[in-house]
Design a protein around this motif. Structure first.
Motif, PDB file in Angstrom:
ATOM      1  N   TYR A  53       0.787  -1.195  -0.099  1.00 38.02           N
ATOM      2  CA  TYR A  53      -0.080  -0.014   0.026  1.00 38.02           C
ATOM      3  C   TYR A  53       0.932   1.195   0.093  1.00 38.02           C
ATOM      4  O   TYR A  53       0.574   2.456  -0.668  1.00 38.02           O
ATOM      5  CB  TYR A  53      -0.761   0.136   1.136  1.00 38.02           C
ATOM      6  N   THR A  54       2.070   1.254   0.494  1.00 40.09           N
ATOM      7  CA  THR A  54       2.789   2.386   0.654  1.00 40.09           C
ATOM      8  C   THR A  54       3.959   2.710  -0.362  1.00 40.09           C
ATOM      9  O   THR A  54       3.859   3.836  -0.858  1.00 40.09           O
ATOM     10  CB  THR A  54       3.661   2.377   1.886  1.00 40.09           C
ATOM     11  N   VAL A  55       4.338   1.721  -1.143  1.00 49.05           N
ATOM     12  CA  VAL A  55       5.429   2.100  -2.041  1.00 49.05           C
ATOM     13  C   VAL A  55       4.862   2.508  -3.221  1.00 49.05           C
ATOM     14  O   VAL A  55       5.274   3.230  -3.800  1.00 49.05           O
ATOM     15  CB  VAL A  55       6.217   0.628  -2.249  1.00 49.05           C
ATOM     16  N   ASP A  56       3.473   2.041  -3.622  1.00 49.37           N
ATOM     17  CA  ASP A  56       3.021   2.230  -4.793  1.00 49.37           C
ATOM     18  C   ASP A  56       1.795   3.501  -4.630  1.00 49.37           C
ATOM     19  O   ASP A  56       1.519   3.944  -5.502  1.00 49.37           O
ATOM     20  CB  ASP A  56       2.334   1.254  -5.472  1.00 49.37           C
ATOM     21  N   TYR A  57       1.910   4.130  -3.306  1.00 47.55           N
ATOM     22  CA  TYR A  57       0.784   5.140  -3.023  1.00 47.55           C
ATOM     23  C   TYR A  57       1.235   6.383  -3.816  1.00 47.55           C
ATOM     24  O   TYR A  57       2.539   6.863  -3.882  1.00 47.55           O
ATOM     25  CB  TYR A  57       0.987   5.457  -1.703  1.00 47.55           C
ATOM     26  N   THR A  58       0.267   6.974  -4.681  1.00 52.48           N
ATOM     27  CA  THR A  58       0.742   8.157  -5.475  1.00 52.48           C
ATOM     28  C   THR A  58      -0.525   9.214  -5.220  1.00 52.48           C
ATOM     29  O   THR A  58      -0.372  10.301  -6.047  1.00 52.48           O
ATOM     30  CB  THR A  58       0.654   8.029  -7.037  1.00 52.48           C
ATOM     31  N   GLY A  59      -1.154   8.988  -4.076  1.00 46.72           N
ATOM     32  CA  GLY A  59      -2.114  10.172  -3.768  1.00 46.72           C
ATOM     33  C   GLY A  59      -1.462  11.560  -3.273  1.00 46.72           C
ATOM     34  O   GLY A  59      -0.399  11.723  -2.952  1.00 46.72           O
ATOM     35  N   GLY A  60      -2.522  12.200  -2.310  1.00 47.40           N
ATOM     36  CA  GLY A  60      -1.896  13.484  -1.870  1.00 47.40           C
ATOM     37  C   GLY A  60      -1.005  12.868  -0.507  1.00 47.40           C
ATOM     38  O   GLY A  60      -1.303  11.781   0.138  1.00 47.40           O
ATOM     39  N   LEU A  61       0.117  13.430  -0.380  1.00 48.58           N
ATOM     40  CA  LEU A  61       1.000  13.270   0.790  1.00 48.58           C
ATOM     41  C   LEU A  61       1.871  14.318   1.462  1.00 48.58           C
ATOM     42  O   LEU A  61       1.911  15.361   0.640  1.00 48.58           O
ATOM     43  CB  LEU A  61       1.926  12.120   0.390  1.00 48.58           C
ATOM     44  N   ALA A  62       2.380  14.140   2.534  1.00 45.50           N
ATOM     45  CA  ALA A  62       2.937  15.317   3.085  1.00 45.50           C
ATOM     46  C   ALA A  62       4.108  14.728   4.124  1.00 45.50           C
ATOM     47  O   ALA A  62       4.009  13.679   4.610  1.00 45.50           O
ATOM     48  CB  ALA A  62       1.996  15.965   4.124  1.00 45.50           C
ATOM     49  N   ASP A  63       5.104  15.773   4.084  1.00 50.76           N
ATOM     50  CA  ASP A  63       6.494  15.436   5.007  1.00 50.76           C
ATOM     51  C   ASP A  63       6.714  16.359   5.772  1.00 50.76           C
ATOM     52  O   ASP A  63       6.915  17.664   5.392  1.00 50.76           O
ATOM     53  CB  ASP A  63       7.484  15.110   3.768  1.00 50.76           C
ATOM     54  N   SER A  64       6.902  16.167   7.044  1.00 50.26           N
ATOM     55  CA  SER A  64       7.499  17.233   7.880  1.00 50.26           C
ATOM     56  C   SER A  64       8.154  16.607   9.126  1.00 50.26           C
ATOM     57  O   SER A  64       7.730  15.738   9.512  1.00 50.26           O
ATOM     58  CB  SER A  64       6.322  18.191   8.406  1.00 50.26           C
ATOM     59  N   CYS A  65       9.056  17.403   9.528  1.00 49.56           N
ATOM     60  CA  CYS A  65       9.947  17.069  10.828  1.00 49.56           C
ATOM     61  C   CYS A  65       9.831  18.263  11.750  1.00 49.56           C
ATOM     62  O   CYS A  65       9.724  19.379  11.072  1.00 49.56           O
ATOM     63  CB  CYS A  65      11.386  16.874  10.524  1.00 49.56           C
ATOM     64  N   TRP A  66       9.698  17.998  13.060  1.00 45.57           N
ATOM     65  CA  TRP A  66       9.736  19.090  14.096  1.00 45.57           C
ATOM     66  C   TRP A  66      10.588  18.633  14.935  1.00 45.57           C
ATOM     67  O   TRP A  66      10.608  17.452  15.643  1.00 45.57           O
ATOM     68  CB  TRP A  66       8.469  19.576  14.661  1.00 45.57           C
ATOM     69  N   ALA A  67      11.036  19.601  15.867  1.00 46.67           N
ATOM     70  CA  ALA A  67      11.843  19.397  17.014  1.00 46.67           C
ATOM     71  C   ALA A  67      11.131  19.762  18.274  1.00 46.67           C
ATOM     72  O   ALA A  67      10.485  20.806  18.425  1.00 46.67           O
ATOM     73  CB  ALA A  67      13.302  20.122  17.024  1.00 46.67           C
ATOM     74  N   TYR A  68      11.548  19.111  19.404  1.00 46.16           N
ATOM     75  CA  TYR A  68      10.791  19.504  20.613  1.00 46.16           C
ATOM     76  C   TYR A  68      11.885  19.325  21.630  1.00 46.16           C
ATOM     77  O   TYR A  68      12.515  18.288  21.639  1.00 46.16           O
ATOM     78  CB  TYR A  68       9.944  18.104  20.788  1.00 46.16           C
TER      79      TYR A  68
END
Length: 286
Positions: free
Chosen positions: A126-141
């Motif tokens: 499901y993940t490798v071939d996924y081509t829909g909307g996606l988002a990537d973000s890192c945050w520090a705490y």
């Protein structure tokens, strides 16, 4: 290949970004001294199942093993791609949480709540071939009360993020982004990681162009309206050089044992400037 995103694709990534931002907002009140770091992974998995979102990092191909978790959790000198694990957070720790998530999906197409996130081979379908909307973000705490060294590092790293985003204007070049970040960090005595960079996003999580956080202004690809990119500076208190865990091929640490911090946003370049898709509703909501 570099693609210019359609309005439909941008809207889908915006939905994914809103959900991912809500995860980071939720973590603000959770992360404190005495908390088991593994609870971060559990929280993200729970929210994904509740709101029918795919954790897209699960199953990403690696040199030695596929990535097995929904999050990357880097502690202190860990730069990126470190595994979430059972560790009781201590007063003064610096924790970075990075993830890539889909937009909320139609349950009639895929019911995420029924997926076994521990079954990596199943998840890869499901993940490798996924081509829909996606988002990537890192945050520090910051965990509890942190030292001035940690506070200064976090502030400079966040400033580097927004300094870079400000350069993501139609007609500018990739090198303008990296040069601005490098100058800002190095003038303050920090190292800018060279081995890991930002990137294009969509239809998959890692697309061309690569976006270094160092470089020369006026060089590289010219930026165009409709590009969707991430900027994710990894800033170190010492050397920019990093080492990699040879057992898993994933976790990276600073070579000299110094602290490392990272902030990351995903954004679309518009004629009016960059618009952040993973905004938490606060600073730099361009």
């Amino acid at each position: 290949m570099i693609t210019i995103k359609s309005q439909r694709e941008i809207e889908a990534m915006d939905r994914a970004g809103d959900f991912l931002a809500s995860i980071h907002i939720g973590l603000r009140d959770m992360i404190k001294p005495g908390m088991d770091m593994w609870e971060v992974e559990e929280y993200v998995r729970k929210r994904c199942k509740e709101e029918n979102v795919l954790p897209l990092q699960i199953g990403v191909d690696g040199h030695l093993m596929d990535y097995p978790y929904a999050t990357c959790c880097g502690l202190n000198d860990e730069v990126a791609h470190a595994f979430p694990r059972h560790y009781l957070l201590k007063e003064g720790d610096l924790l970075k949480v990075d993830m890539v998530l889909s937009e909320p999906l139609d349950k009639s197409v895929l019911d995420v709540s029924k997926l076994d996130f521990n079954n990596i081979e199943l998840m890869k379908k499901y993940t490798v071939d996924y081509t829909g909307g996606l988002a990537d973000s890192c945050w520090a705490y910051a965990v509890g009360q942190v030292s001035q060294e940690v506070t200064d590092l976090m502030n400079v790293t966040k400033e580097c993020l927004y300094v870079g985003i400000q350069q993501a204007q139609v007609g500018n070049r990739i090198g303008d982004i990296g040069a601005a970040i490098q100058e800002y960090a190095e003038k303050r005595g920090y190292g800018v990681v060279r081995d890991l960079v930002g990137h294009g996003v969509g239809p998959t999580m890692h697309e061309e162009p690569m976006v270094p956080h160092f470089g020369r202004a006026g060089r590289g690809l010219r930026l165009k309206e409709g590009m969707v990119l991430t900027i994710e500076p990894m800033i170190n208190t010492g050397t920019w050089e990093i080492d990699t865990d040879l057992k898993t091929g994933w976790a990276h640490k600073t070579l000299d044992g110094g602290l490392s911090c990272q902030y990351e946003h995903q954004f679309v370049i518009t004629k009016d400037g960059p618009r952040i898709l993973t905004s938490q509703g606060e600073e730099g909501s361009y």
